[in-house]
Design a protein around this motif. Structure first.
Motif, PDB file in Angstrom:
ATOM      1  N   LYS A 191      -0.272  10.516  -6.752  1.00 20.08           N
ATOM      2  CA  LYS A 191      -0.564   9.943  -5.430  1.00 20.08           C
ATOM      3  C   LYS A 191      -1.275   8.603  -5.572  1.00 20.08           C
ATOM      4  O   LYS A 191      -0.965   7.642  -4.865  1.00 20.08           O
ATOM      5  CB  LYS A 191      -1.429  10.917  -4.633  1.00 20.08           C
ATOM      6  N   LYS A 192      -2.218   8.516  -6.497  1.00 18.85           N
ATOM      7  CA  LYS A 192      -2.974   7.274  -6.708  1.00 18.85           C
ATOM      8  C   LYS A 192      -2.062   6.155  -7.207  1.00 18.85           C
ATOM      9  O   LYS A 192      -2.131   5.013  -6.718  1.00 18.85           O
ATOM     10  CB  LYS A 192      -4.104   7.521  -7.703  1.00 18.85           C
ATOM     11  N   ALA A 193      -1.208   6.472  -8.173  1.00 15.57           N
ATOM     12  CA  ALA A 193      -0.314   5.442  -8.731  1.00 15.57           C
ATOM     13  C   ALA A 193       0.653   4.920  -7.684  1.00 15.57           C
ATOM     14  O   ALA A 193       0.931   3.707  -7.624  1.00 15.57           O
ATOM     15  CB  ALA A 193       0.451   6.015  -9.926  1.00 15.57           C
ATOM     16  N   ILE A 194       1.164   5.795  -6.842  1.00 16.21           N
ATOM     17  CA  ILE A 194       2.086   5.365  -5.784  1.00 16.21           C
ATOM     18  C   ILE A 194       1.352   4.540  -4.738  1.00 16.21           C
ATOM     19  O   ILE A 194       1.839   3.505  -4.284  1.00 16.21           O
ATOM     20  CB  ILE A 194       2.771   6.585  -5.137  1.00 16.21           C
ATOM     21  N   SER A 195       0.145   4.982  -4.373  1.00 16.71           N
ATOM     22  CA  SER A 195      -0.611   4.280  -3.323  1.00 16.71           C
ATOM     23  C   SER A 195      -1.004   2.872  -3.743  1.00 16.71           C
ATOM     24  O   SER A 195      -1.150   1.982  -2.904  1.00 16.71           O
ATOM     25  CB  SER A 195      -1.867   5.074  -2.955  1.00 16.71           C
ATOM     26  N   GLU A 196      -1.147   2.652  -5.043  1.00 19.07           N
ATOM     27  CA  GLU A 196      -1.571   1.327  -5.519  1.00 19.07           C
ATOM     28  C   GLU A 196      -0.473   0.278  -5.421  1.00 19.07           C
ATOM     29  O   GLU A 196      -0.757  -0.919  -5.474  1.00 19.07           O
ATOM     30  CB  GLU A 196      -2.072   1.424  -6.969  1.00 19.07           C
ATOM     31  N   VAL A 197       0.784   0.727  -5.287  1.00 19.18           N
ATOM     32  CA  VAL A 197       1.871  -0.243  -5.125  1.00 19.18           C
ATOM     33  C   VAL A 197       2.628  -0.058  -3.808  1.00 19.18           C
ATOM     34  O   VAL A 197       3.462  -0.887  -3.452  1.00 19.18           O
ATOM     35  CB  VAL A 197       2.875  -0.162  -6.303  1.00 19.18           C
ATOM     36  N   ALA A 198       2.334   1.017  -3.090  1.00 23.43           N
ATOM     37  CA  ALA A 198       3.041   1.269  -1.836  1.00 23.43           C
ATOM     38  C   ALA A 198       2.724   0.186  -0.815  1.00 23.43           C
ATOM     39  O   ALA A 198       1.599  -0.309  -0.741  1.00 23.43           O
ATOM     40  CB  ALA A 198       2.660   2.639  -1.271  1.00 23.43           C
ATOM     41  N   THR A 199       3.745  -0.173  -0.061  1.00 24.00           N
ATOM     42  CA  THR A 199       3.578  -1.190   0.968  1.00 24.00           C
ATOM     43  C   THR A 199       2.636  -0.687   2.048  1.00 24.00           C
ATOM     44  O   THR A 199       2.857   0.373   2.641  1.00 24.00           O
ATOM     45  CB  THR A 199       4.931  -1.543   1.611  1.00 24.00           C
ATOM     46  N   LYS A 200       1.580  -1.423   2.279  1.00 19.54           N
ATOM     47  CA  LYS A 200       0.606  -1.039   3.303  1.00 19.54           C
ATOM     48  C   LYS A 200       0.530  -2.145   4.346  1.00 19.54           C
ATOM     49  O   LYS A 200       0.137  -3.269   4.045  1.00 19.54           O
ATOM     50  CB  LYS A 200      -0.776  -0.820   2.679  1.00 19.54           C
ATOM     51  N   ILE A 201       0.928  -1.816   5.548  1.00 24.04           N
ATOM     52  CA  ILE A 201       0.883  -2.795   6.636  1.00 24.04           C
ATOM     53  C   ILE A 201      -0.066  -2.273   7.700  1.00 24.04           C
ATOM     54  O   ILE A 201       0.244  -1.319   8.425  1.00 24.04           O
ATOM     55  CB  ILE A 201       2.277  -3.037   7.234  1.00 24.04           C
ATOM     56  N   GLU A 202      -1.232  -2.860   7.747  1.00 29.99           N
ATOM     57  CA  GLU A 202      -2.199  -2.473   8.773  1.00 29.99           C
ATOM     58  C   GLU A 202      -1.882  -3.231  10.051  1.00 29.99           C
ATOM     59  O   GLU A 202      -1.880  -4.467  10.071  1.00 29.99           O
ATOM     60  CB  GLU A 202      -3.622  -2.778   8.308  1.00 29.99           C
ATOM     61  N   VAL A 203      -1.588  -2.484  11.103  1.00 29.97           N
ATOM     62  CA  VAL A 203      -1.172  -3.109  12.354  1.00 29.97           C
ATOM     63  C   VAL A 203      -2.148  -2.753  13.460  1.00 29.97           C
ATOM     64  O   VAL A 203      -2.493  -1.590  13.656  1.00 29.97           O
ATOM     65  CB  VAL A 203       0.245  -2.633  12.753  1.00 29.97           C
ATOM     66  N   ASP A 204      -2.616  -3.771  14.162  1.00 34.17           N
ATOM     67  CA  ASP A 204      -3.410  -3.553  15.369  1.00 34.17           C
ATOM     68  C   ASP A 204      -2.429  -3.538  16.537  1.00 34.17           C
ATOM     69  O   ASP A 204      -2.033  -4.584  17.056  1.00 34.17           O
ATOM     70  CB  ASP A 204      -4.434  -4.680  15.529  1.00 34.17           C
ATOM     71  N   GLU A 205      -2.001  -2.329  16.931  1.00 32.38           N
ATOM     72  CA  GLU A 205      -0.967  -2.210  17.958  1.00 32.38           C
ATOM     73  C   GLU A 205      -1.387  -2.854  19.269  1.00 32.38           C
ATOM     74  O   GLU A 205      -0.583  -3.526  19.922  1.00 32.38           O
ATOM     75  CB  GLU A 205      -0.629  -0.734  18.186  1.00 32.38           C
ATOM     76  N   GLU A 206      -2.626  -2.649  19.651  1.00 34.69           N
ATOM     77  CA  GLU A 206      -3.085  -3.222  20.917  1.00 34.69           C
ATOM     78  C   GLU A 206      -2.970  -4.741  20.911  1.00 34.69           C
ATOM     79  O   GLU A 206      -2.492  -5.344  21.874  1.00 34.69           O
ATOM     80  CB  GLU A 206      -4.529  -2.789  21.199  1.00 34.69           C
ATOM     81  N   GLU A 207      -3.399  -5.341  19.802  1.00 42.07           N
ATOM     82  CA  GLU A 207      -3.357  -6.805  19.705  1.00 42.07           C
ATOM     83  C   GLU A 207      -1.919  -7.308  19.660  1.00 42.07           C
ATOM     84  O   GLU A 207      -1.566  -8.302  20.316  1.00 42.07           O
ATOM     85  CB  GLU A 207      -4.120  -7.260  18.462  1.00 42.07           C
ATOM     86  N   GLU A 208      -1.072  -6.628  18.892  1.00 42.46           N
ATOM     87  CA  GLU A 208       0.326  -7.040  18.782  1.00 42.46           C
ATOM     88  C   GLU A 208       1.046  -6.947  20.127  1.00 42.46           C
ATOM     89  O   GLU A 208       1.770  -7.859  20.521  1.00 42.46           O
ATOM     90  CB  GLU A 208       1.059  -6.170  17.759  1.00 42.46           C
ATOM     91  N   VAL A 209       0.856  -5.821  20.816  1.00 41.06           N
ATOM     92  CA  VAL A 209       1.546  -5.631  22.092  1.00 41.06           C
ATOM     93  C   VAL A 209       0.998  -6.587  23.145  1.00 41.06           C
ATOM     94  O   VAL A 209       1.750  -7.127  23.968  1.00 41.06           O
ATOM     95  CB  VAL A 209       1.431  -4.164  22.561  1.00 41.06           C
TER      96      VAL A 209
END
Length: 465
Positions: free
Chosen positions: A188-206
């Motif tokens: 889990k750690k090895a995958i999380s270190e390269v997994a695409t992480k997109i933090e989105v502020d939905e309220e701000e985006e919308v």
């Protein structure tokens, strides 16, 4: 020890760390190594892990983890490869959407992932191959068989070693190497270190989307907070908001303008009846300094062409900057040529109800579309978010649901409750019937056993008698 030997040792150490057994008679993989000087010079050099059921050399079946090295300073390629003999035991594995999603999540801008891992007839894209021409000879027999891959610029760098670890961890996950928690946590750690992480502020985006486009549809499965977000955006715009919910019988006269019998007239008589669109639009036009937001809940539950009628033309978001001479009478002599700049429309659409009216392409062009997906949240102080139940559903849908079936995943609101007893009732009386209905309709059928296990473990009840 040269860099290829170091990389080979690194991959084998990773496999062991992720739970792979290597003792005689209990191997989780066979290690192949064709990195002789001749292979590196002439092309065809590779090393990697294949199924323990295969031979130590020659053609083989099923998925393997293969690295194609270079003896100089040019890039390498790490890949998930379908066996040259096709699939024997891995056909169902290749068909699982979650396997593709797993590898798609770890590749970066230097990678490529096929849209279907069952596809072993299509070559790697020429545009991708143009970035590693020095590996042409090594890859010529694998061009159709590589399902996911990533270019490795420097196998000794920290960044690329994380990518290698991510690929090996993903292979360990689909091969079920891990037999204990430390191995599972390492994967889990090895995958999380390269997994695409997109933090989105939905309220701000919308909010930005609504301010820019004015007419926006929030779409998503039930429980993803569409209506709640629409109300929040209306508040952030400091607007006067109007709210309506469409249904199968909603008509033009309900929404815009019509007539109704005057029951107090003493004789047959009619009076005008203005709808919420008429009233909200009038409010915006008469108060240009005030923002007005019309929220249309469940916008696809009605026949939109019948409801919108001639005002359909007005929902062109750039109409206000154009010189338009056309005027439309929306009822009672109220004519308008464009929607005021202080007027906004936010619709919500349930993607899980496939019996609803189809939104035509012309309307889709006039609205901007924003998809809300299930996600963990922090609820109000007096409520609890049952993350374990949410994660169980999220894992099942991620691994087994097709792209279309992802629209059926219950949103986070289903997993908010005051206490364990309420959550258990929600699982029993809301989520379990919902999944039964999905399965009865022939969707998510490949996840049937996973759902059955979840409900039995959670409730002690079987999904089907």
């Amino acid at each position: 020890m040269n860099k290829i030997e170091k990389a080979i040792e690194f991959v084998q150490e990773l496999a062991a760390n992720f739970g792979a057994k290597s003792e005689e008679g209990a191997n989780d993989y066979i290690f192949r190594n064709n990195t002789s000087k001749d292979a590196l010079k002439q092309g065809g050099a590779f090393f990697g892990l294949i199924s323990p059921e295969e031979e130590v050399s020659g053609p083989y079946h099923d998925f393997s983890l293969v690295i194609f090295p270079d003896e100089g300073d040019k890039p390498w390629l790490i890949s998930l490869v379908a066996g040259s003999l096709g699939f024997k035991n891995d056909y169902e594995l290749a068909a699982l959407p979650g396997v593709r999603r797993l590898y798609s999540s770890i590749i970066d801008q230097n990678g490529f992932c096929k849209t279907s891992f069952l596809d072993i007839e299509s070559n790697l894209p020429k545009q991708f191959m143009s970035r590693i021409p020095h590996l042409n000879n090594s890859l010529k027999r694998y061009l159709k068989l590589i399902t996911a891959c990533n270019i490795i610029q420097d196998p000794s760098s920290e960044k690329d070693q994380k990518m290698i670890a991510g690929f090996v961890a993903a292979y360990a996950q689909i091969r079920n190497f891990a037999g204990n928690d430390p191995a599972r946590n390492a994967i889990k750690k090895a995958i999380s270190e390269v997994a695409t992480k997109i933090e989105v502020d939905e309220e701000e985006e919308v909010l930005k989307l609504v301010e820019n486009r004015k007419f926006v549809i929030l779409q998503g499965a039930p429980g993803t907070g569409k209506t709640r977000l629409a109300r929040i955006i209306a508040q952030k715009l400091n607007s006067e908001s109007f709210f309506t919910q469409f249904h199968a019988e909603t008509s033009y006269s309900d929404f815009i303008y019509g007539i109704k019998p005057d029951l107090d007239a003493g004789q047959l008589a009619y009076e005008e009846k203005t709808g919420i669109f008429y009233d909200s639009l009038k409010k915006a036009e008469e108060n240009p300094e005030k923002n007005v937001v019309l929220i249309v809940d469940e916008i696809n539950r009605a026949n939109l062409s019948n409801i919108l009628g001639p005002i359909f033309y007005l929902f062109e978001y750039q109409l206000e900057i154009e010189k338009v001479s056309v005027k439309i009478d929306i009822g009672g002599g109220y004519e308008i040529s464009k929607i005021p700049s202080n007027y906004y429309v936010i619709g919500t659409m349930n993607t899980a109800d496939r019996s609803l009216a189809v939104v035509d392409f012309a309307l889709r062009r006039r609205f901007a579309w924003y998809t809300l997906k299930p996600k963990p949240i922090k609820p109000a102080v007096d409520l609890k978010f049952f993350k374990k139940d949410f994660s169980a559903f999220d894992d099942i849908f991620t691994w087994y649901a097709s792209s279309e079936e992802l629209n059926l995943q219950p949103g986070q609101a289903y997993f908010i409750a005051t206490d364990e007893a309420e959550m258990k009732d929600r699982v029993k009386y809301e989520l379990m019937p919902l999944i039964k209905e999905y399965l009865a309709e022939g969707v998510l059928t490949n996840a049937r056993d996973e759902f059955s296990k979840y409900f039995y473990d959670r409730l002690g009840e079987v999904l089907f008698e």
